[in-house]
Design an enzyme around this catalytic site. Structure first.
Site, PDB file in Angstrom:
ATOM      1  CB  CYS A  61       2.279  -3.020   5.200  1.00 52.09           C
ATOM      2  SG  CYS A  61       0.673  -3.617   5.785  1.00 52.09           S
ATOM      3  CG  HIS A 117      -0.329   0.191   2.531  1.00 52.80           C
ATOM      4  ND1 HIS A 117      -0.039   1.426   3.072  1.00 52.80           N
ATOM      5  CD2 HIS A 117       0.055  -0.720   3.465  1.00 52.80           C
ATOM      6  CE1 HIS A 117       0.493   1.278   4.266  1.00 52.80           C
ATOM      7  NE2 HIS A 117       0.567  -0.019   4.529  1.00 52.80           N
TER       8      HIS A 117
END
Length: 235
Positions: A205, A190
């Site tokens: 992430c 992301h």
């Protein structure tokens, strides 16, 4: 009495004039100048390497010019404290950038990312790089990424994209995760605001610059392979 009243009216008029005019003058002239951020003029442990990276005079001695240039780099990439000292954290970011630049357009030279799976997103934790391949053909990248910090390391191995949410919001960390593509539990590609080089890293992430995250969104689909290997510096 009339003369006294006249004096009082004159005094009131002067007070009113002062009350209207004086504050404007004070506001225009009395605001304190903003102090420049503190700059550490002590020679750093990685002075020469940092000077060379920033194309400064390489003499191994900190100057105010050096300090300001280093401070600007630290501020741009979220390195704290941003006092302009050429220490190991600042040099670590610069060294990583050098490694990423050296990858060129052949990031899979070592063959660590399998190329027999069709469309695949590759994540090299050691160099903090990612790219997308279609068989042997490089489709996008390599691009810099920011992966999990110490204690929140991005898990290695073969994964698959299993859920996508373009406007995802993390309820765990109360933060936006645009172009989120999950491939390992709560771990996703992301985009983030700020620099992908800012230490110490994510909570697991794979953070991307917004333009790269948007491209990954357009190229990947549920079921596409993701392969993660290596070890992030500092973990």
């Amino acid at each position: 009495m009339a003369r006294g009243s006249a004096r009082r009216r004159t005094a009131v008029a002067l007070l009113v004039t002062t009350a209207v005019v004086a504050p404007a003058g004070v506001l225009a002239t009395a605001a304190p100048a903003q102090a420049a951020p503190y700059c550490n003029v002590t020679t750093g442990s990685h002075q020469r390497q940092v000077e060379r990276f920033l194309k400064l005079t390489v003499d191994g001695r900190q100057s105010l010019k050096d300090c300001r240039a280093i401070q600007a780099f630290q501020t741009r990439h979220g390195i704290a404290p941003n006092a302009g000292w050429a220490g190991p954290v600042t040099w670590g970011v610069m060294h990583l950038m050098n490694q990423q630049k050296a990858a060129g357009k052949n990031p899979n030279r070592s063959g660590r990312c399998p190329t027999d799976k069709g469309r695949i997103a590759c994540v090299d934790l050691t160099r903090q790089l990612s790219w997308i391949q279609d068989g042997r053909r490089l489709v996008h990248g390599p691009v810099p990424v920011r992966t999990g910090r110490n204690g929140h390391e991005t898990r290695t191995g073969a994964k698959k994209v299993y859920w996508r949410n373009k406007n995802h919001w993390s309820t765990l960390y109360d933060v936006a995760m645009p172009y989120a593509q999950f491939f390992d539990g709560g771990i996703a590609f992301h985009s983030i605001k700020g620099s992908v080089w800012s230490p110490p890293g994510s909570h697991g992430c794979v953070n991307l610059r917004r333009s790269d995250a948007a491209t990954y969104w357009s190229l990947l689909r549920n079921g596409d392979d993701v392969h993660v290997w290596g070890r992030k510096p500092g973990t």
